[in-house]
Design a protein around this motif. Structure first.
Motif, PDB file in Angstrom:
ATOM      1  N   ILE A  14       0.816  -1.210   0.000  1.00 41.49           N
ATOM      2  CA  ILE A  14       0.000   0.000   0.000  1.00 41.49           C
ATOM      3  C   ILE A  14       0.848   1.258   0.000  1.00 41.49           C
ATOM      4  O   ILE A  14       0.449   2.287  -0.544  1.00 41.49           O
ATOM      5  N   ALA A  17       3.150   3.788  -4.257  1.00 41.94           N
ATOM      6  CA  ALA A  17       2.128   4.221  -5.201  1.00 41.94           C
ATOM      7  C   ALA A  17       2.429   3.744  -6.611  1.00 41.94           C
ATOM      8  O   ALA A  17       3.565   3.750  -7.048  1.00 41.94           O
ATOM      9  N   GLU A  18       1.381   3.325  -7.324  1.00 36.88           N
ATOM     10  CA  GLU A  18       1.556   2.967  -8.721  1.00 36.88           C
ATOM     11  C   GLU A  18       1.402   4.217  -9.565  1.00 36.88           C
ATOM     12  O   GLU A  18       0.706   5.150  -9.212  1.00 36.88           O
ATOM     13  N   SER A  40      -2.502   8.946  -1.469  1.00 36.16           N
ATOM     14  CA  SER A  40      -1.941   7.951  -2.383  1.00 36.16           C
ATOM     15  C   SER A  40      -2.117   6.542  -1.839  1.00 36.16           C
ATOM     16  O   SER A  40      -2.430   5.607  -2.582  1.00 36.16           O
ATOM     17  N   GLN A  44      -4.456   3.570  -3.676  1.00 37.30           N
ATOM     18  CA  GLN A  44      -3.681   2.501  -4.297  1.00 37.30           C
ATOM     19  C   GLN A  44      -4.593   1.535  -5.057  1.00 37.30           C
ATOM     20  O   GLN A  44      -5.582   1.043  -4.525  1.00 37.30           O
ATOM     21  N   THR A  48      -3.649   7.803  -8.929  1.00 39.88           N
ATOM     22  CA  THR A  48      -2.615   8.560  -8.224  1.00 39.88           C
ATOM     23  C   THR A  48      -3.028  10.026  -8.149  1.00 39.88           C
ATOM     24  O   THR A  48      -3.302  10.639  -9.179  1.00 39.88           O
ATOM     25  N   ASN A 191      -7.928  -0.370   1.591  1.00 43.09           N
ATOM     26  CA  ASN A 191      -6.644   0.327   1.721  1.00 43.09           C
ATOM     27  C   ASN A 191      -6.579   1.115   3.022  1.00 43.09           C
ATOM     28  O   ASN A 191      -5.532   1.169   3.673  1.00 43.09           O
TER      29      ASN A 191
END
Length: 326
Positions: A14, A17-18, A40, A44, A48, A191
């Motif tokens: 978690i 961040a992607e 963020s 997740q 973003t 999350n």
């Protein structure tokens, strides 16, 4: 910075961040890095958020850019601490479209709020066990009344420097995102639960890091650390300046130099963005050492892992400097 093993296990993917944002994700804009990190983590797997005060900039001295204005105009949700911190955002937020949801996190339920210390430095440091404070888990922190509109300057706005406040902010962020984007509600809520557990683990780790040095007095560049001070009972003996926008004069510097010697302050901490050379002047001829604290994450890369890195960075910087022999 590497996390300790226990915390690493407690914080899963978690906190990383992607990149990018899914087609269905709302456009979310955040003000400062600590807020961006919490958002963020909760977003997740969905998207973003965008960040306004990036790099080494500080909300205390920030000027809006055209790209920031465009981001706000496109936003569906905006998260900020509030007008007491990001003063530069007040008018731009009033001008954005009515479709945007603006979440002022200094109004999140469950926050501990501490009164702004007008004098800033060198008041007597009372025993924490006898202080008149209040919050939800046994500490009694002084609260400022912020329900009567915007009370600029009545409470310290560096709220995120207590992980329990970060939990309250994360709860408000989750509630806001779920309402704005119900299609992704289950992801936000899952999350948020992971983040909540991770913040508790972080809180315990920080307490362990600073415990051996918590009785050693130190001085900071500006009075930003009340929440950390009260959460972990460290001894902030004073600040060089109340506000980083105001550079202290020669008389003030001389006063602090004298106090460093009188108090036996072990360390004087600079901040990356603000006049670190003043610290050298303050400690000259004393046994105090210089260190650096980064309460606004100026030196850290934005992202979901920033918040634990920020808090562990402060704890470890304090420990490293205060544990050094004179």
């Amino acid at each position: 910075m590497k996390f300790a093993t226990a915390l690493t296990l407690a914080i899963p993917a978690i906190f990383f961040a992607e990149a990018g944002r899914t087609a269905d994700a709302p456009v979310v804009v955040t003000s400062i890095k600590p807020v961006h990190s919490l958002v963020s983590a909760i977003m997740q797997g969905v998207g973003t958020p965008e960040l306004i005060v990036d790099g080494a900039a500080s909300p205390h001295t920030y000027n809006m850019k055209p790209s920031n204005a465009r981001a706000l105009q496109n936003a569906k949700v905006v998260f900020w601490v509030g007008p007491g911190l990001e003063t530069f955002l007040e008018k731009p937020l009033e001008a954005i479209g009515s479709d945007a949801v603006v979440a002022e996190l200094d109004k999140a339920p469950g926050l501990t709020k501490l009164k702004f210390r007008e004098g800033g430095a060198f008041e007597p440091h009372d025993d924490h066990d006898g202080e008149d404070h209040h919050d939800g888990d046994g500490h009694d922190h002084a609260r400022a009344d912020t329900d009567q509109g915007h009370d600029h300057g009545t409470f310290d706005t560096h709220l995120w420097l207590d992980p329990q406040n970060a939990k309250a902010m994360a709860s408000e962020i989750t509630t806001t995102l779920v309402a704005a984007d119900p299609a992704n509600a289950l992801t936000y809520q899952a999350n948020a639960k992971t983040l909540d557990d991770s913040l508790d683990a972080l809180d315990k780790e920080i307490a362990g890091i600073v415990s051996p040095v918590k009785d050693k007095p130190f001085i900071v560049f500006h009075d930003a650390y009340q929440y950390f001070e009260n959460r972990y009972h460290v001894r902030v003996a004073g600040s060089i300046t109340v506000s980083p926008e105001t550079i202290p004069g020669a008389e003030r510097i001389a006063e602090i130099h004298k106090k460093v010697g009188e108090l036996g302050a072990t360390c004087v901490f600079a901040e990356p963005q603000f006049q670190p050379r003043l610290v050298d002047v303050v400690i000259e001829g004393t046994k105090a050492k210089a260190g650096v604290l980064d309460p606004e994450a100026a030196t850290l890369e934005a992202g979901a892992d920033l918040y634990p890195n920020l808090m562990l960075g402060i704890a470890n910087s304090m420990k490293d400097c205060l544990a050094r022999e004179s």
